[in-house]
Design a protein around this motif. Sequence first.
Motif, PDB file in Angstrom:
ATOM      1  N   VAL A   1      32.144  39.307  43.064  1.00 23.95           N
ATOM      2  CA  VAL A   1      31.721  39.772  41.745  1.00 23.95           C
ATOM      3  C   VAL A   1      32.364  38.861  40.695  1.00 23.95           C
ATOM      4  N   PRO A   2      31.602  38.319  39.760  1.00 22.12           N
ATOM      5  CA  PRO A   2      32.201  37.453  38.736  1.00 22.12           C
ATOM      6  C   PRO A   2      33.276  38.203  37.945  1.00 22.12           C
ATOM      7  N   PRO A   3      34.356  37.535  37.553  1.00 18.06           N
ATOM      8  CA  PRO A   3      35.433  38.203  36.831  1.00 18.06           C
ATOM      9  C   PRO A   3      34.956  39.006  35.626  1.00 18.06           C
ATOM     10  N   GLY A   4      33.999  38.472  34.878  1.00 18.64           N
ATOM     11  CA  GLY A   4      33.519  39.156  33.682  1.00 18.64           C
ATOM     12  C   GLY A   4      32.765  40.438  33.971  1.00 18.64           C
ATOM     13  N   GLN A   5      32.421  40.671  35.249  1.00 11.92           N
ATOM     14  CA  GLN A   5      31.711  41.887  35.630  1.00 11.92           C
ATOM     15  C   GLN A   5      32.614  42.908  36.305  1.00 11.92           C
ATOM     16  N   LEU A   6      33.911  42.652  36.326  1.00 15.61           N
ATOM     17  CA  LEU A   6      34.884  43.591  36.877  1.00 15.61           C
ATOM     18  C   LEU A   6      35.461  44.427  35.740  1.00 15.61           C
ATOM     19  N   LEU A   7      35.452  45.738  35.897  1.00 18.47           N
ATOM     20  CA  LEU A   7      36.109  46.652  34.958  1.00 18.47           C
ATOM     21  C   LEU A   7      37.322  47.236  35.662  1.00 18.47           C
ATOM     22  N   PHE A   8      38.504  46.943  35.139  1.00 15.32           N
ATOM     23  CA  PHE A   8      39.774  47.257  35.799  1.00 15.32           C
ATOM     24  C   PHE A   8      40.576  48.228  34.961  1.00 15.32           C
ATOM     25  N   THR A   9      41.082  49.273  35.609  1.00 15.24           N
ATOM     26  CA  THR A   9      42.010  50.179  34.925  1.00 15.24           C
ATOM     27  C   THR A   9      43.352  50.188  35.638  1.00 15.24           C
ATOM     28  N   ASP A  10      44.404  50.198  34.843  1.00 21.37           N
ATOM     29  CA  ASP A  10      45.780  50.186  35.333  1.00 21.37           C
ATOM     30  C   ASP A  10      46.634  50.828  34.250  1.00 21.37           C
TER      31      ASP A  10
ATOM     32  N   ILE B   1      47.304  44.743  33.063  1.00 21.07           N
ATOM     33  CA  ILE B   1      46.054  44.652  32.311  1.00 21.07           C
ATOM     34  C   ILE B   1      45.940  43.296  31.613  1.00 21.07           C
ATOM     35  N   ALA B   2      47.040  42.810  31.070  1.00 18.07           N
ATOM     36  CA  ALA B   2      47.014  41.550  30.323  1.00 18.07           C
ATOM     37  C   ALA B   2      46.587  40.386  31.205  1.00 18.07           C
ATOM     38  N   VAL B   3      47.066  40.359  32.441  1.00 16.10           N
ATOM     39  CA  VAL B   3      46.683  39.267  33.341  1.00 16.10           C
ATOM     40  C   VAL B   3      45.199  39.349  33.678  1.00 16.10           C
ATOM     41  N   ALA B   4      44.721  40.556  33.962  1.00 17.93           N
ATOM     42  CA  ALA B   4      43.295  40.711  34.258  1.00 17.93           C
ATOM     43  C   ALA B   4      42.443  40.267  33.073  1.00 17.93           C
ATOM     44  N   ALA B   5      42.841  40.660  31.872  1.00 12.88           N
ATOM     45  CA  ALA B   5      42.082  40.272  30.678  1.00 12.88           C
ATOM     46  C   ALA B   5      42.094  38.757  30.490  1.00 12.88           C
ATOM     47  N   ALA B   6      43.230  38.141  30.771  1.00 13.11           N
ATOM     48  CA  ALA B   6      43.325  36.685  30.637  1.00 13.11           C
ATOM     49  C   ALA B   6      42.408  35.963  31.613  1.00 13.11           C
ATOM     50  N   ARG B   7      42.096  36.617  32.716  1.00 12.70           N
ATOM     51  CA  ARG B   7      41.205  36.039  33.717  1.00 12.70           C
ATOM     52  C   ARG B   7      39.736  36.367  33.422  1.00 12.70           C
ATOM     53  N   GLY B   8      39.488  37.079  32.332  1.00 13.65           N
ATOM     54  CA  GLY B   8      38.126  37.375  31.936  1.00 13.65           C
ATOM     55  C   GLY B   8      37.595  38.709  32.399  1.00 13.65           C
ATOM     56  N   TRP B   9      38.459  39.532  33.045  1.00  8.28           N
ATOM     57  CA  TRP B   9      38.016  40.849  33.467  1.00  8.28           C
ATOM     58  C   TRP B   9      37.850  41.763  32.253  1.00  8.28           C
ATOM     59  N   GLN B  10      36.990  42.747  32.366  1.00  6.60           N
ATOM     60  CA  GLN B  10      36.957  43.849  31.413  1.00  6.60           C
ATOM     61  C   GLN B  10      38.049  44.829  31.831  1.00  6.60           C
ATOM     62  N   THR B  11      38.741  45.411  30.863  1.00  7.86           N
ATOM     63  CA  THR B  11      39.930  46.189  31.198  1.00  7.86           C
ATOM     64  C   THR B  11      39.988  47.499  30.420  1.00  7.86           C
ATOM     65  N   HIS B  12      40.771  48.413  30.997  1.00 10.68           N
ATOM     66  CA  HIS B  12      41.055  49.694  30.332  1.00 10.68           C
ATOM     67  C   HIS B  12      42.492  50.079  30.685  1.00 10.68           C
ATOM     68  N   LEU B  13      43.351  50.148  29.680  1.00 10.87           N
ATOM     69  CA  LEU B  13      44.714  50.613  29.902  1.00 10.87           C
ATOM     70  C   LEU B  13      44.682  52.122  30.123  1.00 10.87           C
ATOM     71  N   PHE B  14      45.083  52.542  31.295  1.00 15.16           N
ATOM     72  CA  PHE B  14      45.005  53.963  31.654  1.00 15.16           C
ATOM     73  C   PHE B  14      46.164  54.713  31.010  1.00 15.16           C
ATOM     74  N   GLU B  15      45.817  55.626  30.101  1.00 13.71           N
ATOM     75  CA  GLU B  15      46.815  56.474  29.453  1.00 13.71           C
ATOM     76  C   GLU B  15      46.519  57.948  29.703  1.00 13.71           C
ATOM     77  N   GLY B  16      45.590  58.207  30.585  1.00 11.98           N
ATOM     78  CA  GLY B  16      45.199  59.563  30.944  1.00 11.98           C
ATOM     79  C   GLY B  16      43.766  59.556  31.426  1.00 11.98           C
ATOM     80  N   PRO B  17      43.401  60.516  32.266  1.00  9.82           N
ATOM     81  CA  PRO B  17      42.050  60.499  32.834  1.00  9.82           C
ATOM     82  C   PRO B  17      40.948  60.738  31.821  1.00  9.82           C
TER      83      PRO B  17
END
Length: 204
Positions: free
Chosen positions: A156-165, A171-187
């Motif tokens: 899957v291309p990096p830009g099509q990955l949505l990552f939560t942590d 999260i910062a490393v994933a974003a730097a690699r072009g991933w879509q990200t969500h900082l998990f602060e609660g469900p």
Amino acid sequence: MTIGAVVFDIGNVLIEWQPERHYDAVIGRARREALFAEVDLHTMNDAIDRGGDFRETVMACADRHPDWADEIRLWHDSWLRLAGPAIPQSVAALRGLRDAGVPVFALSNFGVGTFAVAEPEYPFLAEFDRRYISGHMGMAKPDHDIYAALEEDCGVPPGQLLFTDDRADNIAVAAARGWQTHLFEGPEGWLARLRAEGLLTAAA
């Protein structure tokens, strides 16, 4: 951008990971604070997450700190009380995504031995399409290598990955690699993000 797969961290996203809470309950907060100030148990755990033998790593640490040996051994002997309970809304999100046909991956710092203990307790850990577990890979977040290994394997291309942590550095490393990200602060926030992306319905 289209999302081709959703990537979940496990600790504090799907399963609560609060070792200090268990130690507070067992030995009291003051003694726990003294223990954690003197013995870096989280660095010990990082060695496990990077492939170190679970029991040997904990027992070696206990041997190095005889004044705290009994307390350190709790990390091994009571591990399921350190890791839990599950976060039900996040588990529901995982299953809702699967039901919707969205590929779901795990990218987690987790030891070989600790993951083997967790799997029977938390059956949803077997429900990912792909699992990238640090102990098995010999690398861990936030090192770039583990993200690169996932990218190379999953197709899957990096830009099509949505990552939560739950950790901003991961999260910062994933974003730097072009991933879509969500900082998990609660469900609740995570479910809202998945719905906003059109991956889950309001009912789900």
